[in-house]
Design a protein around this motif. Sequence first.
Motif, mmCIF file in Angstrom:
data_model
loop_
_atom_site.group_PDB
_atom_site.id
_atom_site.type_symbol
_atom_site.label_atom_id
_atom_site.label_comp_id
_atom_site.label_asym_id
_atom_site.label_seq_id
_atom_site.Cartn_x
_atom_site.Cartn_y
_atom_site.Cartn_z
ATOM 1 N N LEU A 160 0.826 -1.211 0.000
ATOM 2 C CA LEU A 160 0.000 0.000 0.000
ATOM 3 C C LEU A 160 0.862 1.263 0.000
ATOM 4 O O LEU A 160 0.624 2.186 -0.787
ATOM 5 C CB LEU A 160 -0.936 -0.010 1.210
ATOM 6 C CG LEU A 160 -2.155 -0.925 1.099
ATOM 7 C CD1 LEU A 160 -2.806 -1.117 2.465
ATOM 8 C CD2 LEU A 160 -3.164 -0.366 0.106
ATOM 9 N N CYS A 161 1.857 1.299 0.860
ATOM 10 C CA CYS A 161 2.737 2.478 0.910
ATOM 11 C C CYS A 161 3.469 2.660 -0.415
ATOM 12 O O CYS A 161 3.573 3.778 -0.937
ATOM 13 C CB CYS A 161 3.749 2.338 2.052
ATOM 14 S SG CYS A 161 3.033 2.467 3.705
ATOM 15 N N MET A 200 -9.187 -2.721 9.316
ATOM 16 C CA MET A 200 -8.107 -3.540 9.867
ATOM 17 C C MET A 200 -6.862 -3.500 8.977
ATOM 18 O O MET A 200 -5.777 -3.896 9.398
ATOM 19 C CB MET A 200 -8.575 -4.990 10.024
ATOM 20 C CG MET A 200 -9.766 -5.165 10.947
ATOM 21 S SD MET A 200 -9.403 -4.695 12.657
ATOM 22 C CE MET A 200 -8.465 -6.110 13.178
ATOM 23 N N LEU A 201 -7.008 -3.029 7.750
ATOM 24 C CA LEU A 201 -5.871 -2.957 6.827
ATOM 25 C C LEU A 201 -4.908 -1.822 7.176
ATOM 26 O O LEU A 201 -3.790 -1.778 6.663
ATOM 27 C CB LEU A 201 -6.374 -2.762 5.391
ATOM 28 C CG LEU A 201 -7.076 -3.957 4.740
ATOM 29 C CD1 LEU A 201 -7.735 -3.526 3.436
ATOM 30 C CD2 LEU A 201 -6.089 -5.087 4.488
ATOM 31 N N PHE A 202 -5.351 -0.919 8.035
ATOM 32 C CA PHE A 202 -4.493 0.214 8.410
ATOM 33 C C PHE A 202 -3.433 -0.239 9.411
ATOM 34 O O PHE A 202 -3.704 -0.387 10.597
ATOM 35 C CB PHE A 202 -5.318 1.339 9.045
ATOM 36 C CG PHE A 202 -6.148 2.118 8.079
ATOM 37 C CD1 PHE A 202 -5.643 3.270 7.488
ATOM 38 C CD2 PHE A 202 -7.434 1.716 7.764
ATOM 39 C CE1 PHE A 202 -6.417 4.008 6.600
ATOM 40 C CE2 PHE A 202 -8.218 2.442 6.883
ATOM 41 C CZ PHE A 202 -7.704 3.588 6.294
ATOM 42 N N SER A 203 -2.226 -0.454 8.935
ATOM 43 C CA SER A 203 -1.129 -0.745 9.864
ATOM 44 C C SER A 203 -0.640 0.572 10.465
ATOM 45 O O SER A 203 -0.955 1.656 9.961
ATOM 46 C CB SER A 203 0.026 -1.425 9.124
ATOM 47 O OG SER A 203 0.619 -0.518 8.200
ATOM 48 N N ILE A 204 0.145 0.472 11.521
ATOM 49 C CA ILE A 204 0.727 1.675 12.117
ATOM 50 C C ILE A 204 1.594 2.392 11.084
ATOM 51 O O ILE A 204 1.553 3.621 10.954
ATOM 52 C CB ILE A 204 1.582 1.319 13.351
ATOM 53 C CG1 ILE A 204 0.731 0.646 14.433
ATOM 54 C CG2 ILE A 204 2.274 2.556 13.906
ATOM 55 C CD1 ILE A 204 -0.279 1.531 15.092
ATOM 56 N N LEU A 210 0.184 7.954 5.706
ATOM 57 C CA LEU A 210 -0.976 8.741 5.288
ATOM 58 C C LEU A 210 -1.097 10.048 6.076
ATOM 59 O O LEU A 210 -1.661 11.024 5.577
ATOM 60 C CB LEU A 210 -2.253 7.912 5.432
ATOM 61 C CG LEU A 210 -2.380 6.738 4.457
ATOM 62 C CD1 LEU A 210 -3.619 5.902 4.763
ATOM 63 C CD2 LEU A 210 -2.424 7.235 3.011
ATOM 64 N N THR A 211 -0.567 10.066 7.281
ATOM 65 C CA THR A 211 -0.562 11.310 8.056
ATOM 66 C C THR A 211 0.152 12.414 7.288
ATOM 67 O O THR A 211 -0.263 13.580 7.301
ATOM 68 C CB THR A 211 0.133 11.091 9.417
ATOM 69 O OG1 THR A 211 -0.622 10.146 10.182
ATOM 70 C CG2 THR A 211 0.230 12.392 10.195
ATOM 71 N N HIS A 212 1.216 12.048 6.586
ATOM 72 C CA HIS A 212 2.017 13.028 5.850
ATOM 73 C C HIS A 212 1.560 13.213 4.399
ATOM 74 O O HIS A 212 1.836 14.264 3.802
ATOM 75 C CB HIS A 212 3.486 12.606 5.856
ATOM 76 C CG HIS A 212 4.090 12.535 7.221
ATOM 77 N ND1 HIS A 212 4.341 13.648 7.992
ATOM 78 C CD2 HIS A 212 4.476 11.472 7.976
ATOM 79 C CE1 HIS A 212 4.868 13.292 9.151
ATOM 80 N NE2 HIS A 212 4.956 11.978 9.171
ATOM 81 N N HIS A 213 0.884 12.219 3.838
ATOM 82 C CA HIS A 213 0.630 12.258 2.393
ATOM 83 C C HIS A 213 -0.844 12.239 1.981
ATOM 84 O O HIS A 213 -1.135 12.333 0.783
ATOM 85 C CB HIS A 213 1.329 11.071 1.719
ATOM 86 C CG HIS A 213 2.814 11.074 1.886
ATOM 87 N ND1 HIS A 213 3.634 11.987 1.262
ATOM 88 C CD2 HIS A 213 3.632 10.268 2.623
ATOM 89 C CE1 HIS A 213 4.897 11.752 1.593
ATOM 90 N NE2 HIS A 213 4.920 10.721 2.415
ATOM 91 N N HIS A 239 -7.312 10.595 11.559
ATOM 92 C CA HIS A 239 -7.518 11.537 12.670
ATOM 93 C C HIS A 239 -7.394 10.804 14.007
ATOM 94 O O HIS A 239 -6.758 11.306 14.949
ATOM 95 C CB HIS A 239 -8.890 12.194 12.548
ATOM 96 C CG HIS A 239 -9.208 13.128 13.678
ATOM 97 N ND1 HIS A 239 -8.573 14.345 13.843
ATOM 98 C CD2 HIS A 239 -10.084 13.005 14.726
ATOM 99 C CE1 HIS A 239 -9.038 14.940 14.928
ATOM 100 N NE2 HIS A 239 -9.950 14.146 15.479
ATOM 101 N N GLU A 240 -7.994 9.623 14.096
ATOM 102 C CA GLU A 240 -7.883 8.821 15.316
ATOM 103 C C GLU A 240 -6.428 8.434 15.573
ATOM 104 O O GLU A 240 -5.959 8.458 16.717
ATOM 105 C CB GLU A 240 -8.735 7.554 15.192
ATOM 106 C CG GLU A 240 -10.231 7.798 15.217
ATOM 107 C CD GLU A 240 -11.006 6.498 15.110
ATOM 108 O OE1 GLU A 240 -10.422 5.428 15.393
ATOM 109 O OE2 GLU A 240 -12.195 6.543 14.741
ATOM 110 N N TYR A 241 -5.736 8.089 14.501
ATOM 111 C CA TYR A 241 -4.325 7.703 14.660
ATOM 112 C C TYR A 241 -3.486 8.877 15.165
ATOM 113 O O TYR A 241 -2.594 8.694 16.008
ATOM 114 C CB TYR A 241 -3.747 7.196 13.339
ATOM 115 C CG TYR A 241 -2.244 7.043 13.414
ATOM 116 C CD1 TYR A 241 -1.671 5.972 14.093
ATOM 117 C CD2 TYR A 241 -1.398 8.007 12.867
ATOM 118 C CE1 TYR A 241 -0.296 5.850 14.214
ATOM 119 C CE2 TYR A 241 -0.023 7.894 12.978
ATOM 120 C CZ TYR A 241 0.521 6.817 13.652
ATOM 121 O OH TYR A 241 1.885 6.713 13.775
ATOM 122 N N GLU A 242 -3.740 10.059 14.664
ATOM 123 C CA GLU A 242 -2.963 11.228 15.089
ATOM 124 C C GLU A 242 -3.121 11.476 16.586
ATOM 125 O O GLU A 242 -2.138 11.792 17.281
ATOM 126 C CB GLU A 242 -3.391 12.461 14.288
ATOM 127 C CG GLU A 242 -2.927 12.429 12.839
ATOM 128 C CD GLU A 242 -3.478 13.576 12.020
ATOM 129 O OE1 GLU A 242 -2.876 13.905 10.979
ATOM 130 O OE2 GLU A 242 -4.526 14.143 12.408
#
Length: 357
Positions: A160-161, A200-204, A210-213, A239-242
Motif C-alpha cells: 500500500l505504501c 483492519m488494513l491500516f497498519s501503524i 498517510l498522516t504526511h501524504h 484523525h484517530e491515529y494522530e
Amino acid sequence: MNALFTLTKKKKKKDNTNQNQIEVLTSHILKGLLKDRATRACWIELLEKPDNITSDTIFDKRVEDSFKDWLMKEEQKKSSFPSKVVELLNVSHILDRNRGKRSRELQLDNDVWTSSDVEDIDKHADPKLQLWEKVFSYMKNIPQKTKLDTKNMEKTSEELCRNFEYCLRCRLWFQHKSLMRPDLRSLLTHMCTSLAQDSMLFSIKLCKFLTHHLEHICDLVSPSTELEQPIASIRDVIHEYEQFSKSIGKFNQTQASGYLNSQDLSTSLNTLAEESRTWEYQSFVQVKQHYVQDLQVLTELDSIMDITLRLQQSVAFGDIWSECNAKCKDLELPKTPFAVFKQVFKDSKSMWDNYAE
C-alpha cells in the motif's frame, strides 16, 4: 539545408586535403540544427532519409553519432530523455535501436516528465500505431491491483505504501487527460475503497505514511464523487491515529525523561511501551482496541504530561521534581497507574508556582 550539404560535398571532391575543414563544417551544421525543436525537424529528416541529402557514409556516421550524443546526453529537465523520445516518436527504427537501458526513464513515475510532454502525448498519441504501442509498453509500469488482506500485514502495508508513493510520483498523469489516467485512477480507487471497507488494513506504518501524504493523495482524485466517501473514511481513521500517536509519543517521552517509575506502570502499560518500538506492521485498530483502557488513562493525563515535558528544560524544576519524588517514597499511595507521578507532579507544580512568583 540542401545547399549547405551540397557545398560540403563539392568541397570534398575538389580537395581531399580539406577533410578536416569539411568535418568542422559538418559539425557546425549539425550543432546548429540541434539548437531548438524547430531546426531539429530538419535534423530528424536527415536521420530518417539521409540518402536524400548525400550518399557520403562518413557524413551518415556523423549524423548518427550526433543523434546518439544528443539522445543519451544528461540534460536539464526541460530536455529530459522522455521529452526527447516524445519528439522522436516518428522515427521508430532510430529510437528502438538507441533506446538501450534508458527505457526505464520513460516509465510513468519518472519525475523528469513535464506537463508539456504529457500534453504532447495526449495530443498526438495513437495506441493503434505500432510505434506508440511500443513506447507505451516502456512507459506503463503501473503496479497490478491485488487483493489486500490482513493475514500478512507486513506485505500488505509495504504494498500500500509503495503503490501510494507510485501514484504520487505520477501526479502529472493524474492532472492531465491522458491514456494512462484511467488505469492510474483504477489503482488508486482500488486502494482507497479497500481501506474504507476494512479498517483492519491500516497498519501503524500505513497510518504514519498517510498522516504526511493523505492531502496530496486527495489532490490526485479531486474532484471525484466516486472516492468522496472512501476518502472521508480514511480521514476519520487517520484523525484517530494522530490522537493516538500524540498520546503514545508523550507517554514514551515522559518515561524516557525519567518522570515515571516502575510503580506508575501497570503490566499492560509496560507492554505497550515495549511494543510501541516494533508495532509498525500491526493493525492500528487492533492495537487501539487492545490497549483501550491504557489509552484512556493516557488521555486523562495529557495536560499533566504536557506541562511536565514543557518544564523539563528548567534545571530548577528538575531539582524540585527530584525533591518531591524522594518525599513521595515515604507516602502510602494507591497502587494504581501513575499514582506516584500525579502526586509528584502536584507537589512539584505547587512549589514551582511559588518559586516562579
